[in-house]
Design a protein around this motif. Structure first.
Motif, mmCIF file in Angstrom:
data_model
loop_
_atom_site.group_PDB
_atom_site.id
_atom_site.type_symbol
_atom_site.label_atom_id
_atom_site.label_comp_id
_atom_site.label_asym_id
_atom_site.label_seq_id
_atom_site.Cartn_x
_atom_site.Cartn_y
_atom_site.Cartn_z
ATOM 1 N N PRO A 132 -106.425 -44.692 0.464
ATOM 2 C CA PRO A 132 -108.026 -44.016 0.840
ATOM 3 C C PRO A 132 -108.662 -44.877 1.866
ATOM 4 O O PRO A 132 -109.427 -44.318 2.614
ATOM 5 C CB PRO A 132 -108.498 -43.921 -0.525
ATOM 6 C CG PRO A 132 -107.826 -44.879 -1.205
ATOM 7 C CD PRO A 132 -106.341 -44.937 -0.647
ATOM 8 N N TRP A 133 -108.481 -46.078 1.823
ATOM 9 C CA TRP A 133 -109.239 -46.941 2.883
ATOM 10 C C TRP A 133 -108.905 -46.526 4.236
ATOM 11 O O TRP A 133 -109.663 -46.031 5.128
ATOM 12 C CB TRP A 133 -108.772 -48.507 2.547
ATOM 13 C CG TRP A 133 -109.617 -49.332 3.624
ATOM 14 C CD1 TRP A 133 -110.708 -49.689 3.415
ATOM 15 C CD2 TRP A 133 -108.891 -49.663 5.098
ATOM 16 N NE1 TRP A 133 -110.895 -50.592 4.476
ATOM 17 C CE2 TRP A 133 -110.052 -50.482 5.629
ATOM 18 C CE3 TRP A 133 -107.894 -49.572 5.720
ATOM 19 C CZ2 TRP A 133 -109.755 -51.097 6.716
ATOM 20 C CZ3 TRP A 133 -107.589 -50.089 6.778
ATOM 21 C CH2 TRP A 133 -108.862 -50.712 7.542
ATOM 22 N N ALA A 134 -107.445 -46.294 4.441
ATOM 23 C CA ALA A 134 -107.032 -46.182 5.937
ATOM 24 C C ALA A 134 -107.299 -44.761 6.248
ATOM 25 O O ALA A 134 -107.451 -44.239 7.243
ATOM 26 C CB ALA A 134 -105.311 -46.132 5.823
ATOM 27 N N LEU A 135 -107.027 -43.791 5.302
ATOM 28 C CA LEU A 135 -107.282 -42.302 5.465
ATOM 29 C C LEU A 135 -108.696 -42.158 5.800
ATOM 30 O O LEU A 135 -108.998 -41.025 6.769
ATOM 31 C CB LEU A 135 -106.875 -41.517 4.057
ATOM 32 C CG LEU A 135 -106.977 -39.932 4.172
ATOM 33 C CD1 LEU A 135 -105.531 -39.526 4.941
ATOM 34 C CD2 LEU A 135 -106.917 -39.419 2.741
ATOM 35 N N GLN A 136 -109.532 -42.695 5.716
ATOM 36 C CA GLN A 136 -111.303 -42.410 6.006
ATOM 37 C C GLN A 136 -111.396 -43.197 7.428
ATOM 38 O O GLN A 136 -112.544 -42.985 7.779
ATOM 39 C CB GLN A 136 -112.097 -43.175 5.160
ATOM 40 C CG GLN A 136 -111.757 -42.345 3.612
ATOM 41 C CD GLN A 136 -112.622 -42.888 2.596
ATOM 42 O OE1 GLN A 136 -114.054 -42.583 2.543
ATOM 43 N NE2 GLN A 136 -111.984 -43.720 1.881
ATOM 44 N N ARG A 137 -110.392 -43.867 7.978
ATOM 45 C CA ARG A 137 -110.849 -44.506 9.337
ATOM 46 C C ARG A 137 -109.492 -44.111 10.400
ATOM 47 O O ARG A 137 -108.685 -43.647 10.129
ATOM 48 C CB ARG A 137 -110.588 -45.981 8.759
ATOM 49 C CG ARG A 137 -112.009 -46.371 8.140
ATOM 50 C CD ARG A 137 -111.759 -47.915 7.565
ATOM 51 N NE ARG A 137 -112.837 -48.278 6.852
ATOM 52 C CZ ARG A 137 -113.125 -47.983 5.766
ATOM 53 N NH1 ARG A 137 -112.511 -47.025 5.053
ATOM 54 N NH2 ARG A 137 -114.173 -48.234 4.923
ATOM 55 N N PRO A 138 -109.978 -44.526 11.659
ATOM 56 C CA PRO A 138 -109.397 -44.259 12.751
ATOM 57 C C PRO A 138 -108.127 -45.514 12.769
ATOM 58 O O PRO A 138 -108.225 -46.173 13.610
ATOM 59 C CB PRO A 138 -110.195 -44.444 14.047
ATOM 60 C CG PRO A 138 -111.281 -45.421 13.596
ATOM 61 C CD PRO A 138 -111.310 -45.091 12.125
ATOM 62 N N VAL A 139 -107.193 -45.123 11.860
ATOM 63 C CA VAL A 139 -106.206 -46.070 11.542
ATOM 64 C C VAL A 139 -104.806 -45.558 11.586
ATOM 65 O O VAL A 139 -104.821 -44.425 11.053
ATOM 66 C CB VAL A 139 -106.357 -47.010 10.319
ATOM 67 C CG1 VAL A 139 -105.317 -47.832 9.705
ATOM 68 C CG2 VAL A 139 -107.694 -47.873 10.526
ATOM 69 N N ALA A 140 -103.621 -46.211 12.249
ATOM 70 C CA ALA A 140 -102.449 -45.754 11.976
ATOM 71 C C ALA A 140 -101.667 -46.572 10.834
ATOM 72 O O ALA A 140 -101.740 -47.846 10.980
ATOM 73 C CB ALA A 140 -101.767 -45.948 13.303
#
Length: 245
Positions: A132-140
């Protein structure tokens, strides 16, 4: 597993810089992809001597540009994870890697309640997992050793494999919308059918419904001998050609 702070430099970032694939990656194409102007601590370091495999690079670039889920399959040591990293590095695209060994659990992925101190009092607070941390951000996010993941972890990932896949946190009664620039990759030694060679003990068969959700599956093989020599030569300066050969 350490989860990054909610208040970080990634919030609000958008890929606005045009990257010429021919110039940056050395591929014979007029394709243009978009990357980030700002380089953050989450962006991998650039290896100037890296050699890009055309097919694999195009697949990864399609993942970044068109929000496709890309799986890179190949033997150990072919540089699958490094390939994704080096593509991301030249796009200034923030990236994190998660190794799906047997110790990574559903709680690590989704999150859990934790006791924290606030204003001198102990309270229970939900701490997000890495997904969920990555899902909410412009992250691969790249899942390494994908075919070694535990079944309960794989079913958590399965929901977000869809391009617009939302993640439901049952404990929080929350539905998380993915950031438009969230990207998902995986590396694997097998193609979801398990290991019949004896080389990769611990891998397992993957749910076919999950495999079908991967938009692109590409294979990365070992480099040719001469290409490997050129890479070693660029790193080990001062070594004569006979020794390298």
């Amino acid at each position: 597993m350490t989860v990054m702070s909610d208040t970080d430099v990634l919030d609000g970032m958008e890929p606005t810089v045009e990257i010429n694939v021919r110039e940056v990656y050395g591929l014979d194409t007029d394709m243009v992809v978009h990357g980030f102007k700002t380089r953050t601590e989450y962006v991998p370091a650039i290896d100037e001597a890296y050699r890009f495999d055309p097919q694999t690079t195009m697949a990864i670039l399609a993942g970044f540009q068109h929000n496709r889920r890309v799986m890179v399959q190949g033997y150990h040591g072919t540089g699958k994870s490094t390939h994704i990293e080096q593509v991301a590095a030249r796009l200034n695209w923030p990236m994190i890697r998660v190794n799906l060994d047997s110790h990574v659990s559903r709680i690590d992925m989704v999150g859990k309640d934790a006791i924290v101190l606030k204003d001198g009092a102990q309270i229970t607070e939900f701490r997000e997992g890495i997904l969920p941390w990555a899902l909410q951000r412009p992250v691969a996010i790249t899942f390494d050793e994908y075919d070694a993941g535990r079944p309960d972890v794989m079913f958590v990932i399965q929901r977000v494999l869809e391009a617009s896949g939302k993640l439901t946190l049952l404990d929080q009664n929350r539905v998380i919308e993915p950031n438009p620039y969230f990207r998902l990759f995986a590396t694997t030694n097998t193609v979801g059918l398990g290991d019949t060679t004896g080389l990769y003990h611990g891998t397992q068969q993957l749910n076919q419904g999950q495999m079908d959700r991967w938009s692109i599956v590409t294979t990365l093989n070992y480099l040719e001998h001469d290409a490997e020599v050129e890479i070693v030569k660029s790193k080990a300066t001062g070594v004569d050609d006979d020794t390298l050969a």
